[in-house]
Design a protein around this motif. Structure first.
Motif, short mmCIF file in Angstrom:
data_model
loop_
_atom_site.label_atom_id
_atom_site.label_comp_id
_atom_site.label_asym_id
_atom_site.label_seq_id
_atom_site.Cartn_x
_atom_site.Cartn_y
_atom_site.Cartn_z
N ARG A 348 0.84 -1.19 0.00
CA ARG A 348 0.00 0.00 0.00
C ARG A 348 0.88 1.24 0.00
NH1 ARG A 348 -5.36 1.39 1.57
NH2 ARG A 348 -5.52 3.54 2.33
N ALA A 349 0.49 2.23 -0.79
CA ALA A 349 1.12 3.55 -0.77
C ALA A 349 0.13 4.54 -0.19
CB ALA A 349 1.54 3.97 -2.18
N CYS A 350 0.53 5.20 0.87
CA CYS A 350 -0.36 6.10 1.60
C CYS A 350 -0.11 7.55 1.20
CB CYS A 350 -0.15 5.94 3.10
SG CYS A 350 -0.44 4.25 3.69
N ALA A 351 -1.20 8.29 1.04
CA ALA A 351 -1.07 9.68 0.62
C ALA A 351 -0.74 10.60 1.79
CB ALA A 351 -2.36 10.14 -0.06
N THR A 352 -1.10 10.21 3.02
CA THR A 352 -0.89 11.08 4.17
C THR A 352 -0.30 10.28 5.33
OG1 THR A 352 -3.07 10.65 5.13
CG2 THR A 352 -2.91 12.44 3.50
N PRO A 353 0.37 10.95 6.26
CA PRO A 353 0.86 10.25 7.46
C PRO A 353 -0.26 9.57 8.24
CG PRO A 353 1.97 12.36 7.23
CD PRO A 353 0.88 12.34 6.20
N ASP A 354 -1.42 10.20 8.33
CA ASP A 354 -2.53 9.58 9.06
C ASP A 354 -2.93 8.25 8.45
OD1 ASP A 354 -2.65 11.62 10.88
OD2 ASP A 354 -4.35 12.65 9.95
N ASP A 355 -2.94 8.20 7.12
CA ASP A 355 -3.26 6.95 6.43
C ASP A 355 -2.20 5.90 6.72
OD1 ASP A 355 -4.42 5.10 4.76
OD2 ASP A 355 -3.75 6.04 2.90
N LEU A 356 -0.94 6.32 6.75
CA LEU A 356 0.16 5.40 7.06
C LEU A 356 0.01 4.81 8.46
CD1 LEU A 356 3.00 4.28 6.14
CD2 LEU A 356 3.97 6.25 7.35
N PHE A 357 -0.27 5.67 9.44
CA PHE A 357 -0.42 5.21 10.82
C PHE A 357 -1.60 4.25 10.94
CE2 PHE A 357 2.69 8.24 11.49
CZ PHE A 357 3.03 8.40 12.83
N HIS A 358 -2.71 4.60 10.31
CA HIS A 358 -3.91 3.76 10.38
C HIS A 358 -3.64 2.38 9.78
CE1 HIS A 358 -8.14 2.59 10.26
NE2 HIS A 358 -7.95 2.24 8.99
#
Length: 405
Positions: A348-358
């Motif tokens: 998965r490639a996350c657009a935001t840090p919040d998405d990464l953490f989740h």
């Protein structure tokens, strides 16, 4: 060097994109030595053209000091536009007196060494070589080896003038021809190269302090195994490691703050490393650690690489069957990578840090998600990353240039 043997020079910037471009050039040079009967010399471009190093330093500053992806993109594109203004499309065939002066060290280098082929591992470097070869009055053939097809989005790295352009994917060839109107026979799709274990030459050091014991103990723990690789700094990755330490400490984790000892120390201090004896923090690895980490992450059903969404890192991980969890960098030449990851289910490639953490929370709590992506990565490696086939295609593309000499 045998006087009757053809000579190929591979010219690569080392400061553009940290070590990624030079790593790709190292791999390409080694493959080339086995694929054709020629002397192959790999050279850094910056000692020949000092101002390329100045541009590389500016790229590094943009990567490290931009507050967010939007600003990073704006600054990077402004730098590329300024270089494109200095060397506009078509300058290769009719350089101005100012451009001739800027190219003079490269022109003299090629005149004095007179390689049969010179390979630029950035499209811009290949363009510079086309002009310098003409100014030197040589019959040297120029090859552009596209190490990251995302760079073809930028006019600075596109040209119809090299004698041969090597790309990894068919869509990259289509895009280049659509933008430049070049000769299709002079653009060859050879497939993506991966560094495999060549990466150890950049990641390891004899002076690195070895860890105490194997990662996670003598036997595989069955826990998720995370490698967090940070090669451009960034506090997001520190915060992520600290978050995992606070909420999901029952994980085997390695943090590599590449060539940044302070970053590695801050990561360890914030995570409370003294209580996480199975975690590791590095700025450089020993060769034994390098092989151990890759091997254990590759063999684990829950091995995972966390990094910025770079193409080389993604392909390297897939080659070893390690899924990726990545944060988009905001750099325009890496915008295609999330599509690659999601299309082939490499992670998965996350657009935001919040998405990464989740996503970290979700995957470490339910690691079967990692296992599903691992199976996809293995399949992708088997079907797309056949390095023997890539080497054969590179040799087949290069030999006609050598034969024509």
């Amino acid at each position: 060097m045998r006087p009757d043997r053809p000579h190929i020079q591979v010219l690569s910037p080392r400061t553009w994109g940290e070590f990624g471009n030079y790593l790709a050039a190292t791999r390409f040079s080694r493959v080339l030595r086995g694929a054709v009967d020629a002397e192959v010399t790999l050279l850094e471009a910056e000692p020949i053209l000092n101002w390329l190093g100045e541009a590389g330093a500016a790229i590094r500053t943009i990567s490290l000091e931009s507050p967010d992806a939007t600003v990073r993109t704006q600054r990077y594109m402004a730098l590329m536009a300024s270089l494109q203004e200095r060397f506009p499309s078509g300058f290769e065939t009719d350089p101005t007196s100012e451009q001739i002066t800027e190219l003079a060290p490269l022109t003299e280098h090629l005149r004095s060494t007179a390689p049969d082929i010179v390979v630029g591992t950035k499209g811009f470097v290949a363009r510079l070589c086309v002009a310098a070869v003409r100014l030197a009055g040589l019959r040297t053939r120029v090859v552009s080896h596209v190490t990251n097809p995302g760079l073809l989005q930028l006019p600075l790295h596109r040209s119809p003038h090299p004698d041969l352009t090597l790309v990894g994917f068919a869509w990259a060839k289509d895009h280049l021809l659509a933008q430049t109107g070049g000769d299709p026979d002079r653009v060859q799709v050879v497939g993506p190269l991966v560094a495999q274990h060549d990466l150890r030459d950049f990641m390891t050091s004899e002076s690195a302090a070895p860890s105490a014991g194997p990662w996670g103990g003598d036997a595989d723990s069955g826990r998720p195994r995370l490698i967090v690789f940070c090669n451009r700094g960034g506090d997001v990755y520190l915060e992520l490691v600290h978050h995992i330490a606070a909420h999901l400490p029952d994980t085997d984790l390695v943090f590599v703050g590449y060539d940044d000892p302070d970053l590695a120390r801050r990561a360890a201090a914030g995570a409370g490393a003294e209580r996480l004896k199975h975690w590791r923090f590095h700025s450089r690895l020993t060769q034994a650690e390098y092989f151990d980490y890759i091997d254990r992450a590759s063999r684990s059903p829950y091995g995972l690489l966390v990094s910025k969404a770079g193409p080389n890192t993604t392909l390297e991980a897939a080659y070893f069957g390690i899924p990726v969890l990545m944060l988009e960098s905001g750099l325009p030449m890496e915008r295609w990578v999330p599509g690659l990851i999601h299309e082939h289910r490499l992670g998965r490639a996350c657009a935001t840090p919040d998405d990464l953490f989740h996503t970290v929370d979700d995957w470490l709590t339910h690691p079967s998600a990692i296992e599903d992506h691992k199976k996809a990565a293995i399949g992708f490696a088997e079907s797309v990353l056949d390095q023997e086939a890539v080497a054969r295609r590179i040799g087949a593309a290069m030999r006609p240039l050598l034969d024509a000499r």
